[in-house]
Design an enzyme around this catalytic site. Structure first.
Site, PDB file in Angstrom:
ATOM      1  N   ASP A 278      90.282  28.900 105.404  1.00 42.37           N
ATOM      2  CA  ASP A 278      89.470  29.969 104.844  1.00 42.37           C
ATOM      3  C   ASP A 278      90.207  31.302 104.833  1.00 42.37           C
ATOM      4  O   ASP A 278      90.878  31.668 105.801  1.00 42.37           O
ATOM      5  CB  ASP A 278      88.184  30.101 105.675  1.00 42.37           C
ATOM      6  CG  ASP A 278      87.305  31.241 105.218  1.00 42.37           C
ATOM      7  OD1 ASP A 278      86.778  31.163 104.093  1.00 42.37           O
ATOM      8  OD2 ASP A 278      87.151  32.222 105.979  1.00 42.37           O
ATOM      9  N   GLU A 313      92.274  29.022 100.796  1.00 42.18           N
ATOM     10  CA  GLU A 313      91.686  30.090 100.000  1.00 42.18           C
ATOM     11  C   GLU A 313      92.523  31.333 100.254  1.00 42.18           C
ATOM     12  O   GLU A 313      92.779  31.692 101.404  1.00 42.18           O
ATOM     13  CB  GLU A 313      90.238  30.344 100.424  1.00 42.18           C
ATOM     14  CG  GLU A 313      89.582  31.492  99.665  1.00 42.18           C
ATOM     15  CD  GLU A 313      88.263  31.927 100.273  1.00 42.18           C
ATOM     16  OE1 GLU A 313      87.382  32.373  99.517  1.00 42.18           O
ATOM     17  OE2 GLU A 313      88.117  31.822 101.519  1.00 42.18           O
TER      18      GLU A 313
END
Length: 577
Positions: A278, A313
């Site tokens: 993330d 990401e």
């Protein structure tokens, strides 16, 4: 409280630890090891039902670690570490928190689960189709076991990688999981650790890989006790969500070791097939190798000889993350492509607020993304007022993960509206075909394939003071999408802490039987992608496109030798008019 003489500092030679820290069940007892350089002494506070609590002092070891072997303990033992301040805290490497982050840790024996996936080889090296899901809302029950029973439907759909949103334990009754505080403890909200293992084992039996979304850029604001053990866990910098981690400062070696061990743990003890990292733009490291490279290497070593897939990401979209280390990159496998989503969203809905203002949703934009990966390759973003992206030449097309929906983007419509509620059916069908046939790795978000009626909203359960801050923070964030406030909800942003907000997001899996046209569209496109050589794994040299009208474009896949013949060439005409 009963004070027990100091525990044996090292287990017998035939007992080997799996991880550098944590409590590990071994023949005859449990071995404890924790990094606590802020303390001069550490003891294990064990609570055995029917007995007085027992305190087992640990011995100081190298570099601020404390360790000891305690005989006659085993799986199921609940314990805390008692530090110099006289308080007892959960284990920073706890494998399970049965009462949540504020309760005791529980000793777990990972070898007790019987796996049946010995023949599983890992995800394919190409042709991946990803399905993102949130265990708590994927089914009405919101458990690993309930989700496991829906796996055959995903296998029938044709996806082959399940991406599970974060499960590291967090306080409260519900949440997205991005405020986790127990890195090694799958949240008790969805079941016990072996329920997670059973989910993965069943997925592998159906040919489905499973990767886990992990948050290595910050820890949640409630229930994180790491700084009581070692303030050195945190760097003198802030992210959007909290304090950043110390991956390159003084005494960062043990911090890096903890996160590398966490990556290895998910692969080794849960047989996962990779990770989704993330918001890696909020991971700061000047070391060599970079912590992201080290994590990728840990995943591959832990899984060998199985294949793995590590995706990240990275909002600024720096392609170097997926270049090989030999070419100066970080060596990860794939990166989310927000440019595709944002351009497609504008084409589908006409949204132009906030970051969507950088996109036109035009045929030329979409052709450029098909042929180059990112739209922004160093150009200045007017919204961000800085350069965005980096050149992508030489990066394989399937290193980009494209999507029309994900957890963030659906929730960023104030009322959690899905695209079938905000766009025309014909445009959505056209761009669904582009998504599922394009040269990238496509990803679906839970329920997208059958046009689920359930929204997906931001939800997080916190105590009252923090809940008020979260509620205001969410309102402040959503203010950038001001035009949607009036269109969707007026001033009534759903309260993230209201259980009804969470409950509204649960999928109705029976809609697979009633929303058959949408499901058939997705399944047939996925089958076409799998069956046609042109769509399976094109290189950047095999694909081109052209604008053929104000609202139309064409993409061509070239399949000459050695992969096929000219007869295998394919055209996709996309009409958004």
């Amino acid at each position: 409280m009963r004070l027990v003489p100091q525990a044996m500092t090292t287990p017998p030679a035939d007992r080997v630890r799996r991880l550098p820290v944590g409590a590990e069940s071994q023949p005859g007892g449990v071995h404890f090891r924790v990094w606590a350089p802020a303390s001069t002494s550490v003891a294990v506070d064990v609570d055995i039902p029917g007995q007085s609590p027992s305190l087992y002092p640990l011995a100081a070891a190298a570099d601020g670690h404390f360790e000891g072997f305690v005989a006659n303990l085993g799986p199921g033992t609940r314990y805390r570490y008692r530090l110099d301040d006289g308080c007892a805290y959960p284990d920073p490497a706890s494998r399970f928190q049965p009462a949540g982050p504020h309760g005791p840790s529980e000793v777990i024996d990972p070898s007790a689960f019987t796996w049946t996936d010995a023949s599983w080889l890992g995800p394919a090296t190409s042709g991946l189709i990803v399905y993102e899901l949130h265990i708590g809302t994927f089914t009405a029950a919101g458990t690993w076991d309930a989700a496991r029973h829906e796996l055959p439907a995903l296998a029938t759909l044709g996806v082959n990688v399940i991406e599970v949103m974060p499960v590291a334990d967090f306080p409260g009754r519900f949440g997205w999981g991005y405020d986790g505080v127990n890195l090694f403890a799958p949240t008790r909200l969805y079941g016990r650790p072996d329920d997670f293992r059973a989910f993965v084992d069943s997925a592998h039996a159906l040919g489905l890989a499973v990767i886990l979304d992990v948050v290595y850029n910050h820890l949640g604001p409630d229930g994180c006790w790491l700084d009581r053990f070692a303030p050195q866990y945190f760097a003198d910098l802030a992210t959007e969500w909290g304090r950043g981690l110390n991956f390159d400062g003084p005494e960062s070696g043990a911090v890096r070791e903890l996160y590398r061990a966490n990556a290895r743990y998910w692969i080794d003890e849960f047989h996962l097939d990779g990770l989704r990292l993330d918001a890696t733009q909020a991971i700061f490291d000047r070391s060599t190798p970079h912590i992201l490279t080290a994590i990728g290497d840990e995943v591959r070593r832990a899984a060998a000889p199985r294949t793995t897939w590590v995706v990240c990401e990275h909002e600024p979209q720096h392609g170097e993350i997926v270049r090989s280390t030999e070419d100066g990159g970080l060596g990860l496998d794939a990166i989310w492509n927000d440019d595709f989503h944002h351009s497609a969203e504008v084409a589908l809905t006409g949204r132009r607020e906030a970051y969507f203002s950088d996109y036109m949703g035009s045929p030329q934009e979409l052709v450029s993304i098909v042929t180059h990966g990112f739209l922004y390759q160093g150009q200045v973003s007017a919204w961000q007022k800085r350069p965005r992206g980096t050149p992508t030449r030489g990066i394989r097309p399937d290193a980009f993960v494209a999507f029309l929906e994900n957890h963030d983007q659906v929730a960023n419509t104030w009322s959690g509206l899905r695209l079938h509620a905000t766009s025309s059916p014909s445009r959505l069908r056209a761009l669904t075909a582009l998504l599922l046939l394009g040269p990238w790795t496509p990803m679906l978000f839970q329920g997208q394939e059958f046009m689920a009626s359930a929204p997906f909203l931001f939800f997080a359960d916190h105590e009252a003071t923090l809940a008020a801050l979260v509620r205001q923070g969410r309102r402040d964030f959503m203010a950038q999408f001001g035009s949607l406030a009036h269109a969707d909800m007026g001033d009534r942003l759903p309260d993230p802490g209201d259980p009804r907000t969470f409950e509204r997001c649960r999928l109705d899996q029976t809609e697979r039987e009633t929303h058959t046209a949408a499901l058939a569209l997705h399944a047939s496109l996925i089958a076409l992608r799998r069956e046609e050589i042109a769509f399976r794994s094109p290189s950047s040299e095999d694909i081109d496109g052209a604008v053929i009208g104000d609202q139309a474009f064409v993409i061509r896949w070239f399949c000459g030798p050695p992969r096929g013949t000219a007869a295998d060439d394919r055209l996709l005409v996309v009409n958004l008019g």
